[in-house]
Design an enzyme around this catalytic site. Sequence first.
Site, PDB file in Angstrom:
ATOM      1  N   CYS A  92       0.818  -1.215   0.000  1.00 38.22           N
ATOM      2  CA  CYS A  92       0.000   0.000   0.000  1.00 38.22           C
ATOM      3  C   CYS A  92       0.856   1.271   0.000  1.00 38.22           C
ATOM      4  O   CYS A  92       1.437   1.586  -1.022  1.00 38.22           O
ATOM      5  CB  CYS A  92      -0.983  -0.045   1.168  1.00 38.22           C
ATOM      6  SG  CYS A  92      -2.439   0.959   0.853  1.00 38.22           S
TER       7      CYS A  92
ATOM      8  N   ARG B 197     -12.117   6.471  -1.567  1.00 40.57           N
ATOM      9  CA  ARG B 197     -11.256   5.438  -0.980  1.00 40.57           C
ATOM     10  C   ARG B 197     -11.686   4.067  -1.467  1.00 40.57           C
ATOM     11  O   ARG B 197     -12.886   3.796  -1.604  1.00 40.57           O
ATOM     12  CB  ARG B 197     -11.327   5.464   0.555  1.00 40.57           C
ATOM     13  CG  ARG B 197     -10.678   6.652   1.180  1.00 40.57           C
ATOM     14  CD  ARG B 197     -10.391   6.417   2.654  1.00 40.57           C
ATOM     15  NE  ARG B 197      -9.189   5.643   2.854  1.00 40.57           N
ATOM     16  CZ  ARG B 197      -7.949   6.111   2.701  1.00 40.57           C
ATOM     17  NH1 ARG B 197      -7.750   7.369   2.346  1.00 40.57           N
ATOM     18  NH2 ARG B 197      -6.902   5.341   2.905  1.00 40.57           N
TER      19      ARG B 197
ATOM     20  N   HIS C 169      -3.342  -5.738   2.175  1.00 35.70           N
ATOM     21  CA  HIS C 169      -2.982  -5.952   3.583  1.00 35.70           C
ATOM     22  C   HIS C 169      -3.502  -7.335   3.981  1.00 35.70           C
ATOM     23  O   HIS C 169      -4.121  -8.035   3.189  1.00 35.70           O
ATOM     24  CB  HIS C 169      -3.658  -4.903   4.470  1.00 35.70           C
ATOM     25  CG  HIS C 169      -3.290  -3.494   4.180  1.00 35.70           C
ATOM     26  ND1 HIS C 169      -2.144  -2.896   4.656  1.00 35.70           N
ATOM     27  CD2 HIS C 169      -3.928  -2.530   3.471  1.00 35.70           C
ATOM     28  CE1 HIS C 169      -2.095  -1.635   4.258  1.00 35.70           C
ATOM     29  NE2 HIS C 169      -3.163  -1.378   3.530  1.00 35.70           N
TER      30      HIS C 169
HETATM   31  N1  GLN Z   1      -2.035   6.844   2.221  1.00 36.06           N
HETATM   32  C1  GLN Z   1      -2.178   5.972   1.083  1.00 36.06           C
HETATM   33  C2  GLN Z   1      -3.522   6.075   0.402  1.00 36.06           C
HETATM   34  O1  GLN Z   1      -4.518   6.331   1.021  1.00 36.06           O
HETATM   35  C3  GLN Z   1      -1.861   4.565   1.471  1.00 36.06           C
HETATM   36  C4  GLN Z   1      -2.855   3.988   2.461  1.00 36.06           C
HETATM   37  C5  GLN Z   1      -2.405   2.708   3.098  1.00 36.06           C
HETATM   38  O2  GLN Z   1      -1.231   2.392   3.140  1.00 36.06           O
HETATM   39  N2  GLN Z   1      -3.340   1.960   3.644  1.00 36.06           N
HETATM   40  O3  GLN Z   1      -3.586   5.877  -0.798  1.00 36.06           O
END
Ligand code: GLN
Length: 240
Positions: free
Chosen positions: A94, A128, A192
């Site tokens: 990520c 998101r 993840h």
């Molecule tokens: N901050 C990054 C995004 O939102 C990565 C998020 C994360 O590692 N879960 O794209």
Amino acid sequence: MTESAFRIGLVLPDILGTYSDGGNAKVLRRRLEWRGITASVAEIRHGEPVPSALDLYLLGGGEDKAQALAATHLRAHPGMQRAVVRGAVVFGVCAGLQVLGTAFTTSHDVNHPGLGLLDAVTSPGPRRAVGEIVVDVGPELGGQPLTGFENHLGRTRVGPGSLPLGSVRGGIGNGDGTEGAVAGRVLATYLHGPVLARNPVLADLLLEWVLGTPPAALPLPEVDALREERMRAAKHDPRR
Ligand code: GLN
């Protein structure tokens, strides 16, 4: 390999490591120990130099501010980048994926240079991406569909200098139907989980890249059961 010969670096677990991504180090160490290979895990914290003598480096996920901090630190202490030149393996999750790329833009439209170990550029998406994700990967990367959990705003465009890790069966991933990126022995994903607990074939692929030979098979019914359960969960994720 001799005792303690396998050196794993957990890079910036104090700022990169959402969703237990640090568990990927435990998974790799345990899978090595089950095969009689002792491994060490060095935790490299923010403010500390990054050693260049490790075999395999792990980067986890993180908030925008944390990943910007991480990128600045890793650019100032390029031990990992030096290690890649001599063939070390790097695995990012990520924010780790985004930092390994050439550049990333965080949610307030701030541009940051990445480490350039992957030809990948990240910018914010329309919303998101949150939920279970399943990714199909080719035989050269183990061929086992990957399952994981994603939560990110960024969308990643993989350039000609890298290849996507796979194609999305359910979920968002890079945002264009592809998922993750790989260039040589640098491999990164949005998944993840910790992802290596959920995807033992991927864990063993990373180990094989260091060991130079496929590690012995490990029949682990509980790991298979976890995979099945997560595959079912992904199928029934109402957000997909
Ligand atoms: N901050 C990054 C995004 O939102 C990565 C998020 C994360 O590692 N879960 O794209």
